[in-house]
Design an enzyme around this catalytic site. Sequence first.
Site, PDB file in Angstrom:
ATOM      1  N   LYS A  53      15.539 -28.046 -33.750  1.00  0.00           N
ATOM      2  CA  LYS A  53      15.956 -26.992 -34.686  1.00  0.00           C
ATOM      3  C   LYS A  53      15.351 -25.645 -34.277  1.00  0.00           C
ATOM      4  CE  LYS A  53      16.732 -30.244 -38.442  1.00  0.00           C
ATOM      5  NZ  LYS A  53      16.206 -30.963 -39.606  1.00  0.00           N
ATOM      6  N   GLN A  97      10.845 -30.598 -43.216  1.00  0.00           N
ATOM      7  CA  GLN A  97      11.422 -31.794 -42.600  1.00  0.00           C
ATOM      8  C   GLN A  97      11.071 -33.036 -43.420  1.00  0.00           C
ATOM      9  OE1 GLN A  97      13.494 -31.804 -39.802  1.00  0.00           O
ATOM     10  NE2 GLN A  97      13.798 -33.948 -40.341  1.00  0.00           N
ATOM     11  N   ASP A 120      18.593 -26.013 -46.524  1.00  0.00           N
ATOM     12  CA  ASP A 120      18.984 -27.423 -46.423  1.00  0.00           C
ATOM     13  C   ASP A 120      19.932 -27.800 -47.571  1.00  0.00           C
ATOM     14  OD1 ASP A 120      18.248 -28.906 -44.248  1.00  0.00           O
ATOM     15  OD2 ASP A 120      16.234 -29.370 -44.992  1.00  0.00           O
TER      16      ASP A 120
END
Length: 302
Positions: A53, A97, A120
């Site tokens: 990412k 994460q 997200d």
Amino acid sequence: MADIIDGKAFAAKIRAEVKEDSDKLISQKQVDPCLAVVLVGENPASKVYVGQKSKMAKECNIKTKDYKLDESTDQKTLLKLIEDLNNDSTVHGILVQLPLPKQIDERKVIDTIVVEKDVDGFHAINAGRLSIGGDMLKRAFIPCTPLGSLLLLKDQVGDLRGKNAVVVGRSNIVGKPMSQLLIEESCTVTIVHSKTKDIESVCAQADVVVVAVGRPEMVDAKWLKEGAVVIDVGINRIPVTKEDGSEGSKIVGDVDFASASEKASKITPVPGGVGPMTIACLLRNTVTSAYRHAGLNDPRSH
Ligand code: NDP
């Protein structure tokens, strides 16, 4: 034999658009899009995802701020970091994460991220906006894997109105948001899961099947209608014996690709299907956030 949907190539196209949008914001508004990437602990898969990412963000001229916290980090420390990032006007997206170590309440962490930086799309308010749909959707961040799957589908199928869609799996990260996006596209949507009776025959009614279960190669040709379009979200590492007799492993999806591609009209491979789209959509959401923070309209619509 099904056409193979090239998610890698389509994701590269999305990333090129993201870079174009990012460059425009930098040159016209002197705003550098910036993503904060928070990793807690030593989960090997998470380390790989976070590395990918950050690398791809830089390739799209998105700055990153990387935070690597110890496995034993307590919830208070993580929440304090998130509050600091919420208040940092140079940060437009915050990615924590998952999964997090067991001493930390994931829901609490996700809902501490300010909604406007929740790239997200897991915050309860973003989930609510997606569920309400319509104009609310324009203000939401949509979770990256379902968004990537939808963009692939629209690119391949075009208008989805009236299609019978079955989503296999009902997680908050993939299955539920995917079904809501398909409802928004005016599909007739059925969600199936581990308690569904006669799951194969339900799937066999579908024009579009999206599979996100985490069971290697579970869905095969028997589950599919002739000509169905299949999106395989699964990422499973399974053991294999190599030609030289040594033990190794490989990545497979939740769909038995060889069997399913005999019956489907189009199918995503694993790897190289949905996976690259997830990161591309994270970067897209980050640049969208930077535009919103600069008081501008979203650079792209979905
Ligand atoms: P979860 O484990 O959170 O959810 C799995 C879902 O599958 C649940 O709803 C479960 O049902 C259902 N399920 C499990 N077994 C069966 C079965 N035998 N029959 C029918 N349904 C079943 O997984 P995620 O949604 O987070 O992930 C799913 C897969 O997608 C994984 O392989 C994951 O690695 C992959 N993934 C890939 C991403 C990408 O970027 N490509 C991103 C995120 C995930 P129930 O609710 O009844 O338990």
